[in-house]
Enzyme design. Structure first.
Site, mmCIF file in Angstrom:
data_model
loop_
_atom_site.group_PDB
_atom_site.id
_atom_site.type_symbol
_atom_site.label_atom_id
_atom_site.label_comp_id
_atom_site.label_asym_id
_atom_site.label_seq_id
_atom_site.Cartn_x
_atom_site.Cartn_y
_atom_site.Cartn_z
ATOM 1 N N CYS C 6 0.795 -1.228 0.000
ATOM 2 C CA CYS C 6 0.000 0.000 0.000
ATOM 3 C C CYS C 6 0.829 1.280 0.000
ATOM 4 O O CYS C 6 2.010 1.298 0.335
ATOM 5 C CB CYS C 6 -0.879 0.069 1.245
ATOM 6 S SG CYS C 6 -1.983 -1.314 1.414
ATOM 7 N N GLY C 34 0.938 0.298 -5.191
ATOM 8 C CA GLY C 34 -0.272 -0.519 -5.196
ATOM 9 C C GLY C 34 -1.137 -0.180 -6.385
ATOM 10 O O GLY C 34 -1.521 0.968 -6.546
ATOM 11 N N ASN C 109 -0.827 1.266 5.696
ATOM 12 C CA ASN C 109 0.183 0.540 4.923
ATOM 13 C C ASN C 109 0.965 -0.321 5.894
ATOM 14 O O ASN C 109 1.523 0.193 6.865
ATOM 15 C CB ASN C 109 1.117 1.528 4.209
ATOM 16 C CG ASN C 109 2.342 0.880 3.565
ATOM 17 O OD1 ASN C 109 3.388 1.483 3.472
ATOM 18 N ND2 ASN C 109 2.231 -0.374 3.130
#
Lengths: 470, 470, 470, 470
Positions: C6, C34, C109
């Site tokens: 992420c 991502g 993340n």
């Protein structure tokens, strides 16, 4: 189900305005005449813009597409159903021709019977075709005649000397709207005037209603109507050349019940078919129900003539569309039921008359009768508001080849047994000719009696574009 | 137009099979109950797969989505109409709960009256909500009760102690299908058996017909039905707690005419409404026409009772859908005509009775009457197969707030004048209670008479999620 | 290829403005972290609006979606790569929580190592989960702590007491933007100030550059930064609790070369890796080429240290994306060539050093080496700017299980033989720790040496959501 | 940025196979030559199927489109960039001609200089045009000549007598694949053989590599190559008629660096341009950086010749595509930064040489230089690997009209001041002619020196289709 090939629409007004929106609205009212593709071309003081694609009118034209077309003072539009296995985008109409002599957009409803011959000649002269449609043939001829002619209407007259078959045309030049109907008048075409002084032409009067135009009259078979700054004029050089031959199936199935064709409201013609059926094939029954939607009008007429009460016996799921997924094998027998569900209380224990507009292969109505019996009907008497299909159509509908028409291979009794009806009665060809009332002559009934008003096309039944070449 | 909020469907069978396809077919038959979102969850031997999105059933489920769901032995599905300005994807159902105690999928039709209170309590306990729907409240309660309960059905019983209002639920656990109906029975819910030994539950019996299931019975108000490998069992701990209060508008408008609710076919109830209207508001007229689609059944009943001939006077364009683009200002008055076009021959010169199912603001019917008069009707007598709307609904329909209901601010005479009708007659509340025949009591008529079967929600009329927070 | 999970982005400014557009631009710069889903949530004076879906940032956010989000003064956004077989829309972030205590949007993340345990406890308390992501666990904890806390930052402190593992968070409340980094600092997170007095937080500094913000500093491991009308404040209660453990692979592969992480420009770290490789594994060769894109920086470093000329030997087709259709079987061997094509003139007759960032299974590089040899290379010497992968990662990347890691089962010599390299040299773990220069300690190298900075998760390697649930 | 108009691809093999997949793969490798539309036509034993639409190759051809095309033994394909304001679907290629003499599909790269004249003549003969492209003119001529010719290749010879300008053609008949290049060889075209005995033709050799074909040779200017069951034959009747005039900008910018054109690898030509620049415009600097992607090769050459170290100073966001939304006004100055971000460590405190391939209006490079200075560069010296654009191109690229070319209105010093460069050096026209090495003559440099190899088109600069037509 039998399909019409197309619907056409045109509009002309003196000042620039939302003619694309008007064409959209008009085509939307003609959607029943063709669901495979739609298109609009517009002239904005001579500058052409157009958009066409496969899909319903509401799918092809999202808000931004209409915005992109913008305003103009002439527009023509088309909805298409494709019969020939070429449903692709390239066959969508209008056909827009860019040409030094003046741009042009052509919309066509019908089928020519000499298009193969014309096409070959054009190809031999070096013409190339992007589509498989008759409309491109007409566009070519019109372009070539235009080179020799003083005006586009003169060119159209010359084209009409060369083409044969069924055609209702609307054509847009940078300054004019033209509408023309073949000399036999196979397909309907009418004209109306707008409150703002403009004019609209359409396959059916329901499209004039939709845009707020008032039906002025239908074009005569063979007539060309020209709308321009000079007003409306009519060219009748091809009128009265041939016997009238309006497709009777326009009344029975294709047209919307609220449309007026040759002076007769379609709803009335269907009620009349129901009355004639009741007289020709009387039956002792408890209730008369129609197959939605097109069987309902005739069922009301049958009820009025026979005294058998009319009721709603089948409910149609109005969300059925092209995208519905066919159920898996296990559910296949539910297919018809997903579209039409019977109302038990109306049917159970009753002797039912079921009115439908036609039988093609007989499989769908057989399933429907099976469902009605399962629902508890004691008897099922089928009445069809058309004569039996026996012959193919070359004038713009997709009536199947003879080997697939149940009536072409079986007697009425055999058909009744196959579909599971207690009795089966068709409208006779004679009665079919009576349904529009006053104009009892001048109808094309070739699919029922084989009396073709034109020569049959040389290559009837073949589609050379599907064949390998060389 | 008044909208229902939802339709629910569930299916259980012993062996793995095309239950997603069955749910698709069932939801397709319930599409009229909600057109904004659709979803299906499936249990494949305990493994859950689901798909939901905004759109019609046929749009949300393309072939590959159904393929991806694959086979299973239980499925539940939902169609949604959103009333609260949150039409987004996140409110689509089923709500699928992943939980250590066992996954679960919940589908709900109706509105709770104590959901705001329940939601606040849950939030104070640290629960977080992804949606604004009552269904998520129910899902939370069910999860929490499940922690304390021996079975999911026991948990559902406990939840029913806490929730109040209208709910028809179908719930899927990894091994069971549950269906439950609130103790007043506001919304319909029925169950049927499949040829393969399985069972289906649905908001309306037309969905059972569509999948080939046979209607067994409707759930009693307050009943929980559990389907599992152990067979079908019923929990009646919440039955007979409250007075029955089936929404009478299910008969008048929401349900499909082929559905059977509380033993009465909807079509029959509508015909009965027409008969009662004819008796209560007789009129001397030439033709009775219904506003398609929902006014047609009552018009047939009105015709049978009054002897005034029934005919088709308005043709509905069946391609009208959500994507149709509103015409430009200049064409705005054509809007109604794009949906409904009159047949001149049926109307011109006639004294017309126009039958519709309801009047909300009165603007649409006013335009329709204007069109009918323009078409040449001598008189237009309006008959409404429902009583006047006077009060909001808290049980799952979007009946407007009182300031927008014409009948709440105007007498019948004033309304008639506003809409341009010669006479206007509504069904009385007493007659409305009679339309389903034998079960003349036990209907909710709160939107007509203000007699709410439950407490009115504390925050009626407000939507706190639309407010700025802090 | 190894994937990061992420990227996160947040922005706060005093006055309402195009913060959604800013978040869009920031996420666009983080797209490399991502590519499966993207989302933005915005606070417009406390009213939240959000949009998220599967797809690239430019696919998820068309013009009208950004317009619909409108203006606001805070926004948070997220790009996601999904490792766990649940790529669906429901796992897209931000997670937006509607709650009486105040709405909230959470972006995350990293991976927690105790999320399974936390989730079970929450479920036992009656919580329901819509997603399978750790972010929903964090959202629940934050909601529950918030009930007991004076402020959202206090709640976040308490949550950080309970969660363990890798997390870089940005959180939006109706009035505040929070950014927090786990006490070991596994994933990067930095903050910058905008010309208009606002602030932005982002996974990488390249996103600050993209929105015109100036990098102020990186968050310390364990730090919480709070931005509100009261200004920027920092909470350091979790700082200095643990040893620093920044993922070294951020330098080697994940991050963009123009980003600065812990004071070191990623491009520099990669050049340094190339230099260290040249020293550790010298080779006599004619040309050094990098595998685009991530091998290019290290190749330039290798060239500078070794004196072997750098050149472009492989051309990457920049249109390769997710929608490229895998060629048919017959063309499978062309697959690599569709992405990377060698330049014959650079390679033919040469002793080539090929620099890549990692080897996972070894199949892709084997094909590449095969192509390079076919193109006429005399020798192919492979240098890898990372140590061999030997262990799984639990902190947010999808490094495969050991049985699929070629280095876990084979010696360097065996690997060289398998991939067809003349020689093969990896960066040593010691050298890897040196690449960011001054901060030679404090890196997580667990995937190379197995020294995990946290406890290994109890259920490492299992995904319980794929299991049937009873 | 300057754009090429098109890329063409053709394949022929004896047996039926996945030629559509091969064409897809080949076009994918040519995607850089045109991103607006793509299309493939296939011959399956003489039956033609085709698909084309606006979009990238990977967008136009989803899996099911390739499946629908099916297998065949010949295929041709096209990628298009549209320069003339008619980006629509109707101008996509191949143009597929259905004709009694045999179907045909035509793909074209280049621009004719006498197409307006030819078009007018064709229109005067009654031809109608659906598109505004030269390709339709060629298709017409080919069709008409074919009527008189013994074979399609004989027809093509005759067409080449009539058309003038730039064209690289691939044409498919039901049994043959033809490739042809104009007598001056403006655009590249090469042929290769497949392992299965088949042949492929492509605009650039990188497309041959992509499908596993081996470059056999490039077509000579004026040559026609015919591939059929009779093998490969060559017609040279138009060879050696004219001076060679390969577009030098193919080397500088258009072609992929891994392609070989006229025996010279594009990467080498670019390195050579860098070397010549270093010699002509020496500078004392600390680092040389290229503007990705096309400036990188020349920067490496500049570094090698000058001894100034090459480094990566600008990072390109590889997700930038057509769908990226332009930031709001407030963020407009960030636009360039969203595509290209500088690496501070490489630039700060340095004297930077920036190498780009061309300057058109000068605005983009001015912003880039501004960013580089902001990042801390002490000096910025710009070197352009092409001469200044002074004249429009009539041979298939969209080099702007003179009023928009900065070099046409300003001296080099003025331009340097405008873009903010310390020094600015262009490649001289003499040096440009040297970059492909051995073949130092025979290049078209008209856009630099105005020496047009053909007559300039009569209506240069006008687009009659945009004018109103009366």
């Amino acid at each position: 189900m039998i399909h019409e090939e197309c619907g056409v629409f045109g509009i002309w007004q003196a000042k620039s305005g939302p003619v694309a929106q008007m064409a959209y609205t008009g085509l939307f009212a003609l959607q029943h005449r063709g669901q495979e593709a739609a298109g609009i071309a517009l002239s904005d003081r001579g500058v052409f813009r157009h958009h066409k694609d496969v899909g319903l009118v509401s799918e092809v034209f999202a808000k931004d597409e209409l915005d992109r077309l913008g305003e103009g003072n002439i527009a023509v539009g088309h909805v298409r159903y494709s019969t020939s296995g070429n449903p692709g985008r390239s066959n969508a109409q209008p056909i827009v021709v860019r040409h030094g002599k003046g741009n042009m957009a052509v919309c066509h409803n019908g089928n020519l019977v000499n298009s193969t011959l014309l096409r070959e000649k054009l190809e031999q002269k070096g013409c190339i075709f992007h589509t498989t449609s008759d409309t491109e043939v007409i566009s070519y001829l019109l372009t070539q005649e235009r080179l020799e002619s003083g005006s586009i209407e003169e060119a159209l007259e010359r084209v009409m000397d060369r083409i044969d078959g069924a055609y209702s045309l609307v054509v847009m030049s940078p300054t004019k709207l033209l509408a023309a109907r073949d000399p036999r008048g196979f397909r309907p075409l009418c004209i109306g005037h707008l409150p703002n002084g403009g004019f609209a032409a359409a396959s059916e009067s329901c499209a004039l209603d939709a845009v707020g135009a008032r039906l002025e009259r239908e074009l005569e078979p063979g007539e060309i109507v020209v709308v321009s700054r000079e007003g409306v004029s009519s060219i009748r050089s091809h009128c009265l050349q041939s016997t009238r031959a309006l497709c009777v199936f326009e009344y029975i199935y294709f047209a919307r019940p609220d449309s007026v064709i040759e002076g007769c409201t379609v709803h009335d013609a269907r009620r009349c078919a129901g009355k004639l059926l009741a007289a020709a094939h009387p039956v002792d029954a408890d209730v008369i129900i129609g197959v939605p939607d097109s069987g309902l009008d005739a069922a009301i007429g049958f009820s009025a003539a026979s005294g058998i009460p009319y009721d709603v016996g089948l409910v149609k799921n109005k969300y059925v569309g092209r995208t519905f997924i066919a159920p898996s094998q296990e559910l296949r027998e539910q297919m018809v039921r997903n579209k039409l569900n019977p109302i038990r209380r109306v049917i159970e224990g009753k002797r039912v008359v079921l009115l439908d507009d036609s039988i093609v292969r007989g499989t769908t109505i057989a399933q429907l009768i099976h469902i009605i019996r399962e629902t508890g009907a004691k008897e099922v008497h089928v009445r069809i508001s058309a004569p039996p299909f026996l012959h193919p159509c070359y004038y713009g509908t997709d009536i199947d080849s003879e080997e697939n028409l149940i009536a072409a291979r079986h007697s009425v009794e055999e058909t009744a047994a196959f579909i599971g009806a207690d009795t089966l009665g068709y409208l006779s060809v004679e009665d079919a000719k009576k349904i529009p009332g006053q104009m009892g002559c001048g109808l094309c009934t070739a699919c029922f009696d084989g009396c073709y008003p034109t020569q049959v096309p040389r290559d009837a039944g073949k589609n050379r574009f599907e064949q390998p070449l060389f």
